[in-house]
Design a protein around this motif. Sequence first.
Motif, PDB file in Angstrom:
ATOM      1  N   LEU A   1       0.699  -1.176  -0.174  1.00  0.00           N
ATOM      2  CA  LEU A   1      -0.018  -0.599  -0.009  1.00  0.00           C
ATOM      3  C   LEU A   1       1.010   0.872   0.218  1.00  0.00           C
ATOM      4  CD1 LEU A   1      -2.520  -0.633   2.746  1.00  0.00           C
ATOM      5  CD2 LEU A   1      -3.207  -0.691   0.175  1.00  0.00           C
ATOM      6  N   ALA A   2       0.657   2.101  -0.896  1.00  0.00           N
ATOM      7  CA  ALA A   2       1.284   3.619  -0.402  1.00  0.00           C
ATOM      8  C   ALA A   2       0.103   4.528   0.019  1.00  0.00           C
ATOM      9  CB  ALA A   2       1.634   4.014  -1.750  1.00  0.00           C
ATOM     10  N   LEU A   3       0.408   5.432   0.852  1.00  0.00           N
ATOM     11  CA  LEU A   3      -0.548   6.412   1.497  1.00  0.00           C
ATOM     12  C   LEU A   3      -0.231   7.857   1.317  1.00  0.00           C
ATOM     13  CD1 LEU A   3      -1.179   4.373   4.812  1.00  0.00           C
ATOM     14  CD2 LEU A   3      -2.147   4.067   2.711  1.00  0.00           C
ATOM     15  N   ARG A   4      -1.062   8.909   1.422  1.00  0.00           N
ATOM     16  CA  ARG A   4      -0.613   9.997   1.251  1.00  0.00           C
ATOM     17  C   ARG A   4      -1.498  10.837   1.832  1.00  0.00           C
ATOM     18  NH1 ARG A   4      -0.669  15.058  -2.356  1.00  0.00           N
ATOM     19  NH2 ARG A   4       0.871  16.491  -1.897  1.00  0.00           N
ATOM     20  N   GLY A   5      -1.309  12.064   3.046  1.00  0.00           N
ATOM     21  CA  GLY A   5      -2.006  12.896   3.338  1.00  0.00           C
ATOM     22  C   GLY A   5      -1.275  13.459   4.240  1.00  0.00           C
ATOM     23  N   PRO A   6      -2.539  14.534   5.326  1.00  0.00           N
ATOM     24  CA  PRO A   6      -1.288  14.662   5.756  1.00  0.00           C
ATOM     25  C   PRO A   6      -0.839  13.826   7.006  1.00  0.00           C
ATOM     26  CG  PRO A   6      -4.281  15.821   6.126  1.00  0.00           C
ATOM     27  CD  PRO A   6      -3.951  14.581   4.551  1.00  0.00           C
ATOM     28  N   LYS A   7       0.080  14.815   7.676  1.00  0.00           N
ATOM     29  CA  LYS A   7       0.981  13.975   8.608  1.00  0.00           C
ATOM     30  C   LYS A   7       0.901  12.714   9.573  1.00  0.00           C
ATOM     31  CE  LYS A   7       5.365  16.823   7.837  1.00  0.00           C
ATOM     32  NZ  LYS A   7       6.133  17.692   8.664  1.00  0.00           N
ATOM     33  N   ASN A   8      -0.501  13.750  10.456  1.00  0.00           N
ATOM     34  CA  ASN A   8      -0.553  13.199  11.917  1.00  0.00           C
ATOM     35  C   ASN A   8      -2.682  12.205  10.576  1.00  0.00           C
ATOM     36  OD1 ASN A   8      -2.769  14.770   9.920  1.00  0.00           O
ATOM     37  ND2 ASN A   8      -4.045  15.549  12.646  1.00  0.00           N
ATOM     38  N   ALA A   9      -3.161  12.345  10.093  1.00  0.00           N
ATOM     39  CA  ALA A   9      -3.549  11.235   9.503  1.00  0.00           C
ATOM     40  C   ALA A   9      -2.579   9.433   8.445  1.00  0.00           C
ATOM     41  CB  ALA A   9      -3.965  11.357   8.458  1.00  0.00           C
ATOM     42  N   VAL A  10      -1.336  10.224   8.626  1.00  0.00           N
ATOM     43  CA  VAL A  10      -0.726   9.163   7.980  1.00  0.00           C
ATOM     44  C   VAL A  10      -0.260   8.319   9.650  1.00  0.00           C
ATOM     45  CG1 VAL A  10       1.360   8.291   7.003  1.00  0.00           C
ATOM     46  CG2 VAL A  10      -0.358  10.321   5.977  1.00  0.00           C
ATOM     47  N   ASP A  11       0.262   9.112  10.290  1.00  0.00           N
ATOM     48  CA  ASP A  11       1.108   8.901  11.408  1.00  0.00           C
ATOM     49  C   ASP A  11       0.109   7.818  12.127  1.00  0.00           C
ATOM     50  OD1 ASP A  11       3.305   9.601  11.061  1.00  0.00           O
ATOM     51  OD2 ASP A  11       3.253  11.285  11.807  1.00  0.00           O
ATOM     52  N   LYS A  12      -1.035   7.915  12.012  1.00  0.00           N
ATOM     53  CA  LYS A  12      -2.031   7.462  12.776  1.00  0.00           C
ATOM     54  C   LYS A  12      -2.500   6.053  12.193  1.00  0.00           C
ATOM     55  CE  LYS A  12      -4.364  11.394  15.169  1.00  0.00           C
ATOM     56  NZ  LYS A  12      -5.735  11.891  15.535  1.00  0.00           N
ATOM     57  N   ALA A  13      -3.117   5.838  11.340  1.00  0.00           N
ATOM     58  CA  ALA A  13      -2.587   4.914   9.774  1.00  0.00           C
ATOM     59  C   ALA A  13      -1.895   3.900  10.057  1.00  0.00           C
ATOM     60  CB  ALA A  13      -3.104   5.243   8.381  1.00  0.00           C
ATOM     61  N   ILE A  14      -0.616   4.580  10.056  1.00  0.00           N
ATOM     62  CA  ILE A  14       0.336   3.510  10.163  1.00  0.00           C
ATOM     63  C   ILE A  14       1.143   2.999  11.308  1.00  0.00           C
ATOM     64  CG2 ILE A  14       1.383   3.947   7.670  1.00  0.00           C
ATOM     65  CD1 ILE A  14       3.684   5.939   9.378  1.00  0.00           C
ATOM     66  N   LYS A  15       0.275   3.847  12.362  1.00  0.00           N
ATOM     67  CA  LYS A  15       1.311   3.493  13.809  1.00  0.00           C
ATOM     68  C   LYS A  15       1.329   1.573  14.016  1.00  0.00           C
ATOM     69  CE  LYS A  15       0.031   4.235  18.248  1.00  0.00           C
ATOM     70  NZ  LYS A  15      -0.528   5.410  19.763  1.00  0.00           N
ATOM     71  N   GLY A  16       2.931   1.905  14.211  1.00  0.00           N
ATOM     72  CA  GLY A  16       3.265   0.250  14.984  1.00  0.00           C
ATOM     73  C   GLY A  16       3.000  -0.418  14.165  1.00  0.00           C
ATOM     74  N   LEU A  17       4.143   0.496  12.413  1.00  0.00           N
ATOM     75  CA  LEU A  17       4.586  -0.275  12.177  1.00  0.00           C
ATOM     76  C   LEU A  17       6.060   0.027  12.104  1.00  0.00           C
ATOM     77  CD1 LEU A  17       2.707   0.020   7.747  1.00  0.00           C
ATOM     78  CD2 LEU A  17       2.435  -2.048   9.953  1.00  0.00           C
ATOM     79  N   SER A  18       6.802  -0.653  11.125  1.00  0.00           N
ATOM     80  CA  SER A  18       8.517  -0.942  11.086  1.00  0.00           C
ATOM     81  C   SER A  18       8.949  -0.745  10.163  1.00  0.00           C
ATOM     82  CB  SER A  18       9.081  -2.145  12.003  1.00  0.00           C
ATOM     83  OG  SER A  18       8.702  -3.174  11.055  1.00  0.00           O
ATOM     84  N   LEU A  19       9.934   0.171  10.205  1.00  0.00           N
ATOM     85  CA  LEU A  19      10.780   0.813   8.700  1.00  0.00           C
ATOM     86  C   LEU A  19      11.089  -0.607   8.239  1.00  0.00           C
ATOM     87  CD1 LEU A  19      12.704   3.652  10.183  1.00  0.00           C
ATOM     88  CD2 LEU A  19      10.357   3.798   8.012  1.00  0.00           C
ATOM     89  N   HIS A  20      10.984  -0.598   7.115  1.00  0.00           N
ATOM     90  CA  HIS A  20      11.801  -1.384   6.143  1.00  0.00           C
ATOM     91  C   HIS A  20      12.742  -1.722   6.566  1.00  0.00           C
ATOM     92  CE1 HIS A  20      12.759  -4.260   2.655  1.00  0.00           C
ATOM     93  NE2 HIS A  20      12.002  -4.376   2.451  1.00  0.00           N
ATOM     94  N   PRO A  21      13.557  -2.754   6.867  1.00  0.00           N
ATOM     95  CA  PRO A  21      15.035  -2.407   7.242  1.00  0.00           C
ATOM     96  C   PRO A  21      15.729  -3.229   5.382  1.00  0.00           C
ATOM     97  CG  PRO A  21      14.282  -5.186   7.120  1.00  0.00           C
ATOM     98  CD  PRO A  21      13.171  -4.357   6.666  1.00  0.00           C
TER      99      PRO A  21
END
Length: 135
Positions: free
Chosen positions: A115-135
């Motif tokens: 998935l790719a997401l784009r939008g206001p910073k806080n909304a994207v942060d809430k949607a991806i909360k708990g995910l880890s960066l790809h190594p």
Amino acid sequence: MFDTKVALIVRDDLATWQRLNVVAFLATGIAASAPDMIGQPYIDAAGQHYAAMLVQPMMILQSDLAKLQSVRVKAIERELTVVPYVFSMFSTSNDEANRQAFGAEDAGAPDLVGLALRGPKNAVDKAIKGLSLHP
């Protein structure tokens, strides 16, 4: 610096070539949905012209299928730009076949690989909360 955020999320159980393919396609989806994010062409010291790129950084994260499906729901609820990629698209050979494969998916639980997401910073942060960066 930017009011928006871009996050590319790839499923964690894919082969390396599949991850790279998914990330590349997701990035083009973001570029197509936000032409205002395209910068100016690059010119080297010798005057050679090169193509423009996105002006905004993109975070690349990883997730399992269940979390990808959860993020998709949150992103839609928050009215973010969402670019999906499903597993069956690996076996297609053109855009029309990709759209047909996507359209045949279970709308409530698609077999997402990215998935790719784009939008206001806080909304994207809430949607991806708990995910880890790809190594």
